[in-house]
Design a protein around this motif. Structure first.
Motif, PDB file in Angstrom:
ATOM      1  N   PHE A   1     -22.244 -60.469   3.268  1.00  0.00           N
ATOM      2  CA  PHE A   1     -21.424 -60.615   4.461  1.00  0.00           C
ATOM      3  C   PHE A   1     -20.732 -59.295   4.758  1.00  0.00           C
ATOM      4  O   PHE A   1     -20.151 -58.682   3.865  1.00  0.00           O
TER       5      PHE A   1
ATOM      6  N   CYS B   1     -19.192 -58.050  19.152  1.00  0.00           N
ATOM      7  CA  CYS B   1     -18.977 -58.434  17.751  1.00  0.00           C
ATOM      8  C   CYS B   1     -18.278 -57.285  17.019  1.00  0.00           C
ATOM      9  O   CYS B   1     -18.238 -56.151  17.495  1.00  0.00           O
ATOM     10  N   SER B   2     -17.741 -57.600  15.854  1.00  0.00           N
ATOM     11  CA  SER B   2     -16.975 -56.582  15.136  1.00  0.00           C
ATOM     12  C   SER B   2     -17.832 -55.387  14.745  1.00  0.00           C
ATOM     13  O   SER B   2     -17.355 -54.266  14.688  1.00  0.00           O
ATOM     14  N   TYR B   3     -19.116 -55.603  14.507  1.00  0.00           N
ATOM     15  CA  TYR B   3     -20.005 -54.503  14.164  1.00  0.00           C
ATOM     16  C   TYR B   3     -20.085 -53.508  15.320  1.00  0.00           C
ATOM     17  O   TYR B   3     -19.898 -52.311  15.153  1.00  0.00           O
TER      18      TYR B   3
ATOM     19  N   THR C   1     -16.108 -62.627  -0.128  1.00  0.00           N
ATOM     20  CA  THR C   1     -17.347 -61.869   0.044  1.00  0.00           C
ATOM     21  C   THR C   1     -18.043 -61.650  -1.300  1.00  0.00           C
ATOM     22  O   THR C   1     -19.270 -61.644  -1.364  1.00  0.00           O
TER      23      THR C   1
ATOM     24  N   ASP D   1     -16.086 -53.373  11.281  1.00  0.00           N
ATOM     25  CA  ASP D   1     -16.520 -53.736   9.927  1.00  0.00           C
ATOM     26  C   ASP D   1     -15.597 -53.049   8.932  1.00  0.00           C
ATOM     27  O   ASP D   1     -15.464 -51.841   8.920  1.00  0.00           O
TER      28      ASP D   1
ATOM     29  N   ASN E   1     -12.466 -63.762  11.507  1.00  0.00           N
ATOM     30  CA  ASN E   1     -13.618 -64.530  11.049  1.00  0.00           C
ATOM     31  C   ASN E   1     -13.277 -65.478   9.908  1.00  0.00           C
ATOM     32  O   ASN E   1     -14.166 -66.077   9.307  1.00  0.00           O
TER      33      ASN E   1
ATOM     34  N   ASP F   1     -16.889 -67.900  10.270  1.00  0.00           N
ATOM     35  CA  ASP F   1     -17.998 -67.334  11.034  1.00  0.00           C
ATOM     36  C   ASP F   1     -19.215 -67.195  10.129  1.00  0.00           C
ATOM     37  O   ASP F   1     -19.376 -66.200   9.437  1.00  0.00           O
TER      38      ASP F   1
ATOM     39  N   ARG G   1     -28.865 -57.800  14.664  1.00  0.00           N
ATOM     40  CA  ARG G   1     -27.508 -57.415  14.283  1.00  0.00           C
ATOM     41  C   ARG G   1     -27.509 -56.230  13.332  1.00  0.00           C
ATOM     42  O   ARG G   1     -26.672 -55.366  13.396  1.00  0.00           O
TER      43      ARG G   1
ATOM     44  N   ASP H   1     -18.757 -58.677   7.898  1.00  0.00           N
ATOM     45  CA  ASP H   1     -17.968 -58.800   9.124  1.00  0.00           C
ATOM     46  C   ASP H   1     -16.584 -59.342   8.765  1.00  0.00           C
ATOM     47  O   ASP H   1     -16.120 -60.323   9.325  1.00  0.00           O
TER      48      ASP H   1
ATOM     49  N   GLU I   1     -25.322 -63.120  12.557  1.00  0.00           N
ATOM     50  CA  GLU I   1     -24.928 -61.753  12.919  1.00  0.00           C
ATOM     51  C   GLU I   1     -23.872 -61.160  11.994  1.00  0.00           C
ATOM     52  O   GLU I   1     -23.670 -59.956  11.970  1.00  0.00           O
ATOM     53  N   GLY I   2     -23.197 -61.983  11.196  1.00  0.00           N
ATOM     54  CA  GLY I   2     -22.174 -61.490  10.282  1.00  0.00           C
ATOM     55  C   GLY I   2     -22.706 -61.072   8.925  1.00  0.00           C
ATOM     56  O   GLY I   2     -21.966 -60.566   8.089  1.00  0.00           O
TER      57      GLY I   2
END
Length: 192
Positions: free
Chosen positions: A126, A181-183, A116, A188, A133, A149, A172, A128, A153-154
């Motif tokens: 990033f 999604c993880s969000y 990241t 997150d 991912n 991923d 997102r 996510d 959206e990430g």
């Protein structure tokens, strides 16, 4: 996508895309990432292509297109990518990570933070960063963890002068898209 005709075999899906093994791919395992729009597929393709050049994402092949699902039907827009293996949680007794949550002393989590950080230096924020991912690929006979991923959206934000604009970008980053999604699920775990 060139002259090769691939037939997709459905494998899995994330919150916003599907993934198919490309039947008929020979020596190297190919997969096809499918997105909800051509614009999202093109953006993700460009991001993954650039990240793969610095070994933080799987290779991409060809260009954005569609593949056959057999019987005359096609996938949505997407692209061919190298298939990565699943990141396994640590076996260390000092680490309690899993696919959806990592802990600070986890060596895998340290690699996620490293990735990241590299992306941030490249103008991508990033957010996510759960282990699902990320995947494992081989580079120079070593297994390395990479981001699998690269969907819009990430990413919470990016430098549009480098990465461009894509429709739906704000879906997102707002109060969540309402999907799995993880969000939206509250996973997150990369703090900025």
């Amino acid at each position: 996508m060139g002259s090769t005709a691939y037939v997709g075999q459905y494998v899995d899906s994330g919150s916003r895309n599907g993934f198919y093994y490309a039947k008929g791919s020979s020596r190297r395992k190919y997969g096809f990432k499918e997105f909800q729009s051509k614009g999202w597929a093109e953006w993700s393709y460009n991001v993954q292509k650039e990240l793969s050049k610095v070994n933080i994402a799987p290779y991409v092949f060809g260009e954005v297109g569609r593949i056959s699902l057999g019987h005359g039907s096609l996938t949505e827009w997407g692209y061919l990518t190298e298939v990565a293996k699943e990141v396994k949680p640590c076996r260390s007794s000092d680490c309690g990570c899993d696919r959806w949550d990592a802990v600070e002393n986890c060596p895998i989590y340290k690699r996620v933070l490293e990735l990241t950080g590299i992306m941030e230096d490249m103008g991508l924020e990033f957010n996510d960063g759960h282990l699902a991912n990320f995947g494992v690929v081989r580079r120079k006979n070593k297994r390395i963890i990479v981001l699998i991923d690269t969907g819009v959206e990430g990413f919470a934000d990016w430098d549009e002068t480098i990465w461009g604009y894509v429709d739906g970008r704000g879906e997102r980053a707002s109060d969540g898209c309402g999907c799995s999604c993880s969000y939206c699920m509250g996973y997150d775990n990369i703090e900025r």
